[in-house]
Design an enzyme around this catalytic site. Structure first.
Site, PDB file in Angstrom:
ATOM      1  CG  ASP A 205       6.504   4.517  -2.865  1.00 49.43           C
ATOM      2  OD1 ASP A 205       7.496   5.259  -2.974  1.00 49.43           O
ATOM      3  OD2 ASP A 205       6.200   3.658  -3.710  1.00 49.43           O
TER       4      ASP A 205
ATOM      5  CB  SER B  25       9.380   1.196 -10.419  1.00 48.48           C
ATOM      6  OG  SER B  25       9.315   2.547 -10.024  1.00 48.48           O
TER       7      SER B  25
ATOM      8  CG  HIS C 207       9.286   2.753  -5.066  1.00 51.47           C
ATOM      9  ND1 HIS C 207       7.977   2.707  -5.486  1.00 51.47           N
ATOM     10  CD2 HIS C 207      10.028   2.744  -6.182  1.00 51.47           C
ATOM     11  CE1 HIS C 207       7.952   2.685  -6.803  1.00 51.47           C
ATOM     12  NE2 HIS C 207       9.171   2.695  -7.263  1.00 51.47           N
TER      13      HIS C 207
END
Ligand SMILES: *[C@@H]1O[C@H](CO)[C@@H](O)[C@H](O)[C@H]1NC(C)=O
Length: 289
Positions: free
Chosen positions: A216, A98, A272
């Site tokens: 996502d 991330s 995600h």
């Protein structure tokens, strides 16, 4: 080579602090800590040295410390730590989850020693985010706070320095403000000026791997995971990296890197940071050798 895994533990909105990897043959996802990723990599590549850098420790702690961190300061702290680690002297591969993706890119651009070989960005937001991503249930009041702060002044110095979210905030409707006041992202993306050192250092990478999550729901727009973003002046249409000014003027060396076969664009099904162990082993592990 050694490996550095950066697990940015915080920023619970952008950055769920645990990642999800489903067990072999399992269609559903179990939370897996960064410690397990480290163990898995160590199990797969014998003799590898894995340094796991955790920035922010837990969601709870984040509400206290996590908000109030200057990313530029964090980058220089990490650079110092890497430079002092004798096991990394010969170079290392870096994998950022991330926001760890753009964070480690800043490390590559600013701190060429020890040399980073491959950079793997897993769901990183290289052009920032615009819009507030999904908020985990229990902290929704904090999301409201952040939303208010971003709406009222994402680009004021105070908010930029102290709210990590703001340091990745990229408002295509206020491009001038973004370019002028974004303390972290606009700097590493050469928005104000072209720092030749950044350009030179980034091109020292052997591979720059970017992973995009096709479902996502946390990162908006998801194009940012491949270095694309919303076109300037509106908030609907997106452009790819290759369509951007950054690439066309080659302000960061990315066009040269693509020509040299150094950019690797990967995508995977899932939300995600959700991927299977098989996918990780097949597609990412080769870049850690
Ligand atoms: C360019 O980046 C290098 C590495 O971080 C830094 O030392 C230098 O001050 C920067 N130059 C400018 C003009 O900002």
């Amino acid at each position: 080579a050694a490996s550095v895994i950066l697990t940015t533990g915080k920023l619970f909105i952008l950055i769920p602090w645990c990642i999800y990897v489903s067990a072999p043959g399992d269609s559903c996802c179990n939370p897996l800590s960064m410690g397990s990723i480290k163990k898995m990599v160590e199990g797969e590549i014998s003799g590898i040295y894995v340094l796991s850098l955790m920035i922010g420790k837990s969601v709870i702690q984040d509400t206290e410390n996590g908000f109030f961190m200057d990313v530029n300061e964090q980058v220089s702290m990490v650079c110092t730590q890497l430079a002092q680690d004798p096991k990394l002297k010969g170079g290392y591969n870096a994998m950022g989850f991330s926001q760890g993706g753009q964070f480690l890119r800043a490390v590559a651009q600013r701190c060429p020693s020890p040399p980073m070989k491959n950079l793997i960005s897993i769901g990183g937001q290289h052009q920032g985010v615009y819009g507030l991503p999904r908020c985990p249930g229990e902290s929704s009041h904090i999301c409201d706070m952040i939303r208010k702060a971003l709406n009222s002044g994402a680009y004021t110095d105070l908010v930029q320095k102290h709210l990590v979210q703001a340091q990745y905030w990229h408002d295509p409707l206020n491009d001038d403000l973004y370019k002028k006041h974004s303390l972290f992202l606009a700097d590493i993306n050469q928005e104000r000026a072209v720092n030749e050192t950044y350009k030179k250092n980034l091109q020292l990478l052997e591979k720059f791997v970017m992973v995009k999550f096709l479902q996502d729901t946390v990162v908006d727009p998801v194009d940012t995971e491949w270095f694309g973003f919303l076109k300037t002046g509106q908030a609907k249409e997106t452009e790819t990296l290759q369509e951007s000014v950054l690439y066309k003027e080659d302000r960061l060396g990315l066009a040269a890197m693509e020509k040299a076969g150094k950019l690797v664009f990967l995508s995977t099904e899932g939300d995600h940071l959700q991927f299977t162990r098989e996918w990780f082993t097949a597609h990412l592990l080769p870049f850690l050798h």
